[in-house]
Design an enzyme around this catalytic site. Structure first.
Site, short mmCIF file in Angstrom:
data_model
loop_
_atom_site.label_atom_id
_atom_site.label_comp_id
_atom_site.label_asym_id
_atom_site.label_seq_id
_atom_site.Cartn_x
_atom_site.Cartn_y
_atom_site.Cartn_z
N LYS A 81 0.92 -1.06 0.11
CA LYS A 81 0.06 -0.14 0.00
C LYS A 81 0.84 1.29 -0.07
O LYS A 81 1.96 1.06 0.71
CB LYS A 81 -1.09 -0.04 1.18
CG LYS A 81 -1.88 1.07 1.39
CD LYS A 81 -2.93 0.82 2.45
CE LYS A 81 -3.83 1.94 2.80
NZ LYS A 81 -4.73 1.79 3.98
N SER A 156 -9.73 2.30 3.24
CA SER A 156 -9.00 3.20 2.06
C SER A 156 -8.13 2.13 1.16
O SER A 156 -7.46 2.68 0.13
CB SER A 156 -8.07 3.93 2.86
OG SER A 156 -7.20 3.13 3.61
N SER A 180 -9.82 -0.29 7.16
CA SER A 180 -9.02 -0.35 5.89
C SER A 180 -8.49 -1.58 5.24
O SER A 180 -8.09 -1.62 3.97
CB SER A 180 -8.28 0.85 5.66
OG SER A 180 -8.78 1.98 5.67
N1 GLN Z 1 -12.87 4.43 6.42
C1 GLN Z 1 -12.04 4.83 7.53
C2 GLN Z 1 -11.75 6.08 7.57
O1 GLN Z 1 -12.06 6.77 6.74
C3 GLN Z 1 -10.85 3.92 6.97
C4 GLN Z 1 -9.60 4.38 7.83
C5 GLN Z 1 -8.50 3.49 7.80
O2 GLN Z 1 -8.63 2.32 8.15
N2 GLN Z 1 -7.40 3.73 7.21
O3 GLN Z 1 -11.27 6.70 8.40
#
Ligand code: GLN
Length: 505
Positions: A81, A156, A180
């Protein structure tokens, strides 16, 4: 063998490499070919390092040929990532503000992959600074779900799950601050694990919310997740929150799965109203399978979970607003000079750069976080949220006093259409309702494919949660359930995904 190489699991690839049925160069080349065929459509990679991956593969092949004792996973390639810093390879975090930045060092996770001899295929797409649940907040355009290119791959880390689902990498590294890794796994029919907080080093992981961030595996099988977890996990003196204890025995647990006599708690507060019918149906069936295999199923109430989302969306922006202050136009990437000012001050350059370099979601969270931390509001927002966080940890403690693991659906819905939730941040945030409690309490969680929803034919996920440092329980339950589900489907769920073809073919 070339056309089949990308279909093999990482464990199978390791075996084929070890028995010299295939070389690492062939394995890397097969994945580069696959990327060339499908990534114009999927857009899961932000950067592909074909040359670097082939060079690393060649080095491993040579060491193997000379009889050197190699790591069991040597030669198996991986994607990372784009929030993990990689020496000499671009790291953008999906943001324009880091465009052109080449980190001078490797994250600990990346050094460990390299030390095991794993070639790095490239960096995967993500919501800007890991804020989002659909990968649509990437400044470089969204990733498309390999099951249906008109839909989101989750976020994400949609890129990391999509490369795995589309066979563009055997496995990938993701990060999970609020879901995420797990939510993208759920909507792409793959496996994703968020280890115990502190189980995997955060050194070189560009921080979103430091008290919540954790890196982990994105894979097609539970065993692969365990293998990858065992490579990246373990103490790192460079991360002050790293747990100084051996990595839990995750590989053993995945290989000797048995749920007989295990107590499984179904979380009462997660899975009811607001969850899609097909998600619930597949979840109930998975729980029934665990019961048939000898697990004892009980319902467990975690009343504070109802407030988890609200607490998270105060704590996360607070920490993020502070972490993102370092993007000041002086140290990294982009620098924008304000228009119409002859001799701009540092503050003016910083403001112009941040205005041009950050997207709307990032700005929204910086504003939210700065407000929640401001004097006069601190106690009412950030302080209250921290108290809720404590209550959630208390709910977990009580629950794990009664049961060995907890289960719930991973995400309330299957993959939604691109664009569907972009104008409605609240409905986007609701995607994280089931995954967030684990981050707030620091406990480990896994998402495993549970089937396909009848209403749209798309993958659904079941989430398994365990007490902190007991990550092996995820792999025990996950591997047992995976075996039963694969038997039920007559093969892996991903085999049911429509075939992707070259763009325009
Ligand atoms: N959907 C979560 C957010 O927007 C995911 C964050 C994450 O795990 N990086 O904060």
């Amino acid at each position: 063998m070339n056309s089949d190489i990308t279909r093999l699991s990482a464990a199978e690839l390791a075996h084929a490499l070890d028995s010299r049925e295939v070389s690492s160069v062939e394995v890397v080349q097969a994945h580069l070919d696959r990327i060339a065929t499908v990534d114009a459509d999927v857009h899961a990679y932000l950067h592909v390092d074909g040359e670097g991956a082939l060079a690393a593969a060649q080095a491993v092949d040579q060491r193997r040929a000379s009889g050197e004792d190699l790591h069991v996973l040597a030669g198996v390639p991986i994607a990372v990532k784009d929030v993990m810093v990689t020496k000499g390879l671009p790291t953008t975090c999906g943001s324009k503000i880091l465009k052109g930045w080449i980190p001078p060092y490797d994250a600990t996770v990346v050094s460990r992959l390299k030390a095991a001899g794993m070639p790095i295929l490239g960096k995967t797409n993500m919501d800007e600074f890991a804020m989002g649940s659909s990968t649509e907040h990437s400044a470089y355009g969204p990733t498309h779900n390999p099951w249906d290119l008109t839909r989101i791959p989750g976020g994400s880390g949609g890129g990391s799950s999509a490369v795995v689902a589309a066979y563009e990498a055997p496995w990938a590294i993701g990060t999970d601050t609020g879901g995420s890794i797990r939510q993208p796994a759920s909507v792409t029919g793959t496996v994703g694990v968020k280890p115990t907080y502190g189980g995997v080093s955060r050194y070189g992981l560009v921080a979103l919310a430091s008290s919540l961030d954790q890196a982990g595996p994105c894979t097609r099988t539970v065993l692969d997740a365990a293998l990858l977890h065992s490579v990246i996990g373990g103490y790192d003196p460079m991360d002050s929150t790293s747990i100084n204890a051996p990595v839990p025995s995750v590989v053993e647990a995945a290989r000797n799965a048995d749920v007989k006599g295990l107590k499984v708690g179904v979380i009462k507060e997660l899975g009811g109203e607001g969850y899609q019918a097909g998600v619930r149906a597949r979840f109930d069936e998975s729980v029934a399978l665990l019961q048939e295999a000898g697990a004892e199923i009980v319902e467990v109430s975690c009343p504070s979970f109802d407030y988890a989302l609200a607490a998270y969306y105060l704590i996360l922006p607070s920490e993020a607003s502070s972490n993102l202050a370092k993007f000041d136009a002086m140290r990294y990437g982009l620098r924008v000079l304000p228009e119409g000012i002859d001799d701009p001050s540092a503050e003016q350059v910083m403001a112009a750069t941040r205005d041009a370099g950050f997207g709307d979601e990032v700005k929204r969270r910086i504003i939210l976080g700065t407000y929640a931390l401001s004097s006069g509001y601190y106690d009412a927002y950030y302080g209250q949220a921290q108290k809720v966080r404590r209550l959630i940890a208390g709910d977990f403690d009580r629950a794990f006093g009664q049961v060995d693991v907890l289960v719930s659906p991973t995400a309330p819905t299957t993959a939604f259409k691109l664009g569907d939730k972009l104008d409605d941040p609240m409905s986007m945030y609701l995607q994280d309702v089931a995954t967030i409690p684990a981050n707030l309490a620091g406990v480990p969680g896994m998402s495993l494919p549970s089937g396909l929803a009848e209403e749209d034919g798309l993958p659904t996920g079941i989430q398994i949660l365990a007490p902190a440092t007991k990550d092996e329980r995820l792999y025990n339950v996950g591997a047992a359930l995976e075996k039963m589900l694969v038997d039920k489907w007559g093969g892996s769920l991903l085999a049911k995904a429509p075939e992707l073809t070259a763009k325009g073919a």
